[in-house]
Write a protein that holds these residues in place. Structure first.
Motif, PDB file in Angstrom:
ATOM      1  N   ASP A   3       0.855  -1.173   0.000  1.00 21.77           N
ATOM      2  CA  ASP A   3       0.000   0.000   0.000  1.00 21.77           C
ATOM      3  C   ASP A   3       0.899   1.233   0.000  1.00 21.77           C
ATOM      4  OD1 ASP A   3      -2.570   1.529   0.641  1.00 21.77           O
ATOM      5  OD2 ASP A   3      -1.317   2.009   2.376  1.00 21.77           O
ATOM      6  N   PRO A  61       0.701   4.534   0.874  1.00 22.27           N
ATOM      7  CA  PRO A  61       0.936   5.284   2.116  1.00 22.27           C
ATOM      8  C   PRO A  61       1.750   4.501   3.136  1.00 22.27           C
ATOM      9  CG  PRO A  61      -1.333   5.555   1.397  1.00 22.27           C
ATOM     10  CD  PRO A  61      -0.740   4.473   0.544  1.00 22.27           C
ATOM     11  N   GLY A  76      -3.165   2.316  -4.247  1.00 17.34           N
ATOM     12  CA  GLY A  76      -3.590   3.521  -3.548  1.00 17.34           C
ATOM     13  C   GLY A  76      -2.590   4.658  -3.569  1.00 17.34           C
ATOM     14  N   THR A  99      -1.259   8.152  -3.649  1.00 20.65           N
ATOM     15  CA  THR A  99      -1.847   9.436  -3.276  1.00 20.65           C
ATOM     16  C   THR A  99      -0.760  10.503  -3.322  1.00 20.65           C
ATOM     17  OG1 THR A  99      -1.376   9.014  -0.940  1.00 20.65           O
ATOM     18  CG2 THR A  99      -3.555   8.362  -1.762  1.00 20.65           C
ATOM     19  N   PRO A 100      -1.123  11.784  -3.265  1.00 18.87           N
ATOM     20  CA  PRO A 100      -0.101  12.830  -3.229  1.00 18.87           C
ATOM     21  C   PRO A 100       0.815  12.659  -2.021  1.00 18.87           C
ATOM     22  CG  PRO A 100      -2.246  13.777  -3.729  1.00 18.87           C
ATOM     23  CD  PRO A 100      -2.488  12.348  -3.336  1.00 18.87           C
ATOM     24  N   GLY A 136      -4.375   4.151  -8.239  1.00 16.31           N
ATOM     25  CA  GLY A 136      -4.516   5.446  -7.570  1.00 16.31           C
ATOM     26  C   GLY A 136      -4.243   6.585  -8.528  1.00 16.31           C
ATOM     27  N   LEU A 137      -3.556   7.618  -8.055  1.00 16.07           N
ATOM     28  CA  LEU A 137      -3.261   8.767  -8.897  1.00 16.07           C
ATOM     29  C   LEU A 137      -2.081   8.486  -9.826  1.00 16.07           C
ATOM     30  CD1 LEU A 137      -3.542  11.826  -6.461  1.00 16.07           C
ATOM     31  CD2 LEU A 137      -5.171  11.095  -8.204  1.00 16.07           C
ATOM     32  N   LYS A 140       1.030  13.378 -10.524  1.00 11.47           N
ATOM     33  CA  LYS A 140       0.250  14.059  -9.484  1.00 11.47           C
ATOM     34  C   LYS A 140       0.818  13.801  -8.082  1.00 11.47           C
ATOM     35  CE  LYS A 140      -2.769  15.400 -12.560  1.00 11.47           C
ATOM     36  NZ  LYS A 140      -2.815  16.821 -13.005  1.00 11.47           N
ATOM     37  N   SER A 164       2.973  18.274  -4.967  1.00 16.73           N
ATOM     38  CA  SER A 164       2.125  19.460  -5.020  1.00 16.73           C
ATOM     39  C   SER A 164       2.752  20.542  -5.897  1.00 16.73           C
ATOM     40  CB  SER A 164       1.915  20.011  -3.602  1.00 16.73           C
ATOM     41  OG  SER A 164       3.142  20.525  -3.089  1.00 16.73           O
TER      42      SER A 164
END
Length: 364
Positions: A263, A265, A293, A295-296, A324-325, A329, A332
């Protein structure tokens, strides 16, 4: 280890359970750090004649010519050791005048690492007399061996190649500047890559006058060599595949020998517990990295650790399959416009290339 896995619409299959990067906590002895200071597997076979210059970018052809001449000039006895004693007896020769190295400056994906590795391969010396590593790996070596032992270990080398030369804090600047000065005095030739000219490193990060003076002293060791061009990883290639579903990523992880499944994260949390010098060992013998998953990235410290992992995966040509993304991405706008933007864009470029490599892992 095997497990019975049933995916929707399929009968249970007996497959090997994937590995988990989060379950790995490698410990790397100092002697391995030294022995592994060679071009990474991705660049084992690169040479100057396998570099394909962009005909619209004459600086690329010029770089090949300059570096081939630089390598040829590194033949003969080293300035220290038996060669020195034979030529000069007990008298220590004067330090060589002028730059003792070349500095490859250019954007992402113009082939700087290819050229740097080609220089390493072309230099007429035994592998044990040449060292190749990233800036982070060099600072980690000093951390493992201590400054004086690192100087002694590398002083007998003909050439030291430093890839992705970065300055993350003033302490690293002073450390590496002092190390390179000592190595130049010992007769070691230097070569480095970066996305920024030596005299400009640190701008947008630190403003202390003594820090800038330290950079200027360091830049005097190098002849800057500009390499223009577009990122070859995207030159004429299709767009990166979009992220897959969790089910597709999991299915591929179970079906691919040596694949890991984590995962995203959770992996980011685990990276905080492993020193970046061990990220190479973290990826040992992996067939693929599968992540669910995505994510940013939440903060800059985490982002910089992910950059190091991306570099190690890219060096080892480990495909990365993710849900996920998309990878563009991850960071930021604030990160992409900040002082470490070049690192983040490099990570995006490399992860995108590895995502393309992973496309064949997904059953059509």
């Amino acid at each position: 280890m095997s497990s019975s896995t049933a995916f929707p619409g399929q009968s249970p299959l007996v497959e090997t359970a994937p590995l988990s990067l989060c379950a790995r906590e490698p410990h790397v002895p100092a002697d391995r750090l030294v022995a592994e200071m060679v071009p990474p597997p991705r660049f084992d076979s690169v040479r100057f004649d396998t570099y394909v210059p962009d005909p619209n970018q004459p600086s690329q052809s010029e770089a090949v010519t300059v570096l081939a001449g630089f390598a040829a000039g590194l033949g003969g006895a080293h300035a220290t050791g038996s060669g020195r004693r034979k030529w000069f007896g007990s008298k220590k020769p004067a330090a060589p005048s002028g730059p003792r190295g070349v500095y490859l400056d250019g954007g992402y994906g113009v082939g700087k690492t290819h050229l740097l590795a080609s220089l390493w391969h072309a230099t007429p010396a035994e592998p044990s007399l040449k060292a190749f590593g990233t800036f982070v790996e060099l600072t980690n070596l000093v951390g493992a061996l201590g400054f004086q032992q690192t100087v002694r270990t590398l002083s007998g080398h003909r050439l030291l190649c430093i890839d992705e030369f970065e300055l993350d804090d003033p302490g690293d600047t002073v450390l590496v500047s002092s190390l390179l000065s000592r190595l130049v005095e010992a007769g070691v030739a230097l070569a480095a890559t970066s996305n920024t000219l030596p005299g400009k490193l640190g701008e947008g990060r630190f403003a202390a006058a003594d820090f800038l003076r330290e950079i200027q002293g360091l830049s005097a060791h190098f002849r800057p060599l500009r390499i223009d061009g577009e990122d070859y990883r995207h030159r004429g290639l299709p767009e990166a595949p979009p992220p897959y579903s969790d089910e597709q990523v999991t299915r591929a992880a179970y079906a691919t020998p040596g694949a890991s499944l984590d995962d995203f994260p959770g992996l980011l949390d685990h990276l905080a517990k492993v020193h970046p010098s061990r990220y190479g060992a973290l990826t040992d013998e992996l067939g693929a990295v599968c992540l669910t998953g995505v994510t940013p990235v939440p903060d800059q410290s985490t982002a910089l650790r992910l950059v190091v992992l991306a570099d190690r995966l890219y060096d080892r040509e480990v495909p990365v399959l993710a849900s996920g993304l998309p990878f563009d991405k991850l960071f930021s706008d604030e990160m992409l416009n900040g002082g470490y933007r070049k690192k983040y864009f490099r990570a995006i470029s490399r992860l995108t290339a590895l995502a393309r490599d992973a496309k064949g892992l997904v059953a059509q």
